[in-house]
Design a protein around this motif. Structure first.
Motif, mmCIF file in Angstrom:
data_model
loop_
_atom_site.group_PDB
_atom_site.id
_atom_site.type_symbol
_atom_site.label_atom_id
_atom_site.label_comp_id
_atom_site.label_asym_id
_atom_site.label_seq_id
_atom_site.Cartn_x
_atom_site.Cartn_y
_atom_site.Cartn_z
ATOM 1 N N ALA A 260 0.843 -1.203 0.000
ATOM 2 C CA ALA A 260 0.000 0.000 0.000
ATOM 3 C C ALA A 260 0.872 1.244 0.000
ATOM 4 O O ALA A 260 0.805 2.062 0.923
ATOM 5 C CB ALA A 260 -0.922 -0.012 1.223
ATOM 6 N N ARG A 263 -1.067 4.766 0.222
ATOM 7 C CA ARG A 263 -1.683 5.029 1.523
ATOM 8 C C ARG A 263 -0.621 5.307 2.581
ATOM 9 O O ARG A 263 -0.738 6.241 3.376
ATOM 10 C CB ARG A 263 -2.556 3.853 1.957
ATOM 11 N N ARG A 266 1.122 8.700 1.981
ATOM 12 C CA ARG A 266 0.286 9.814 2.442
ATOM 13 C C ARG A 266 0.299 9.918 3.963
ATOM 14 O O ARG A 266 0.381 11.024 4.519
ATOM 15 C CB ARG A 266 -1.150 9.641 1.951
#
Length: 274
Positions: A260, A263, A266
């Motif tokens: 990921a 994700r 961020r």
């Protein structure tokens, strides 16, 4: 010496203790974020470097001495958590990093990061841990079985097996080969044996009181499928250590940055720029 490894990512090096310390970096003049690996190497941070740089940060993913692409060779004495924390402090000094520095750690790199936050040396402003060793969660059996070994026989095959397992959801043969490549070097295998031999969970147990007193913000990012650094350890840490936030990553194992990256990139960028 430097080389480009991604859209804005650069691999370069600086001299520490007379040996080249190799690191991946991106961005230019933003606030620095030190990214520390454990039983793997700086490759674990590559998927999120561009996103951190895009947030105005200067991510620096260093290879510990004798590991990854760095020079030198670890000894059992130099491979302990306190000794590696001292080395990271000297690395930061070699890069002229001044003022508080944000730090993230993966695996045993998380033990080093916790040590840096808890003790004098490098002033740590924020701490992020990604599937890090915590409390008495380590060493994992596949690392512990090498603790009394005096030969590197079997290390390369064991590392390939471990990488293949933790990248099960995303691990193409080329990605696995990329991860395993440093251990084709006998010097790196010997350094890794020293790291395995020095693995001792008293370093993460003894640091708990200092972490509980620390006002620094802390972020945990956890692949929920990790068999050894289990998410239950992260839940305990988040409940016992003040100023801690836990983000769980489903369907991800020990290297969730590969599962990921957007994700996690961020989340890290938001945390380090808050």
């Amino acid at each position: 010496m430097s080389e480009t490894t991604g859209t804005t990512v650069l691999r370069t090096s600086v001299q520490v203790d007379g040996e080249p310390a190799s690191y991946l970096t991106a961005g230019q003049d933003g606030p620095p974020v030190l990214l520390l690996h454990g039983t793997y190497w700086s490759r674990v941070w590559l998927p999120v470097l561009d996103q951190l740089a895009g947030a105005g940060l200067r991510p620096i993913a260093v290879d510990l001495p004798g590991l990854g692409r760095s020079g030198g060779q670890l000894t059992p004495e130099a491979a302990t958590v306190p000794a590696l924390a001292d080395w990271v402090t000297r690395f930061a000094s070699a890069l002229n990093l001044s003022g508080p520095v944000a730090v993230a750690g993966h695996d045993i790199g998380g033990a080093i990061a916790q040590h840096l936050l808890a003790f004098d040396g490098l002033e740590v402003s924020r701490l992020a841990l990604v599937n890090s060793v915590l409390y008495d969660s380590w060493p994992a059996p596949h690392v512990a079985r090498f603790q009394d070994s005096d030969t590197t026989e079997g290390v390369l095959a064991a590392r390939r097996e471990a990488v293949t397992r933790v990248l099960a959801h995303v691990g193409t043969e080329s990605l696995i080969a990329d991860y395993v490549d440093p251990w084709t070097d006998e010097r790196v295998r010997r350094s890794w044996l020293a790291l395995a031999g020095a693995a001792d969970n008293h370093y993460t147990l003894d640091v708990v009181p200092a972490l509980q007193r620390s006002p620094a913000p802390k972020l945990l990012i956890w692949g929920e499928d990790d068999l050894h650094e289990r998410v239950e350890y992260a839940e305990r840490f988040a409940s016992e250590i003040p100023h801690t936030t836990l983000i769980r990553i489903p369907n991800a194992d020990h290297i969730p940055t590969e599962n990921a990256p957007d994700r996690i990139g961020r989340a890290l960028a938001g945390f380090f720029t808050a």
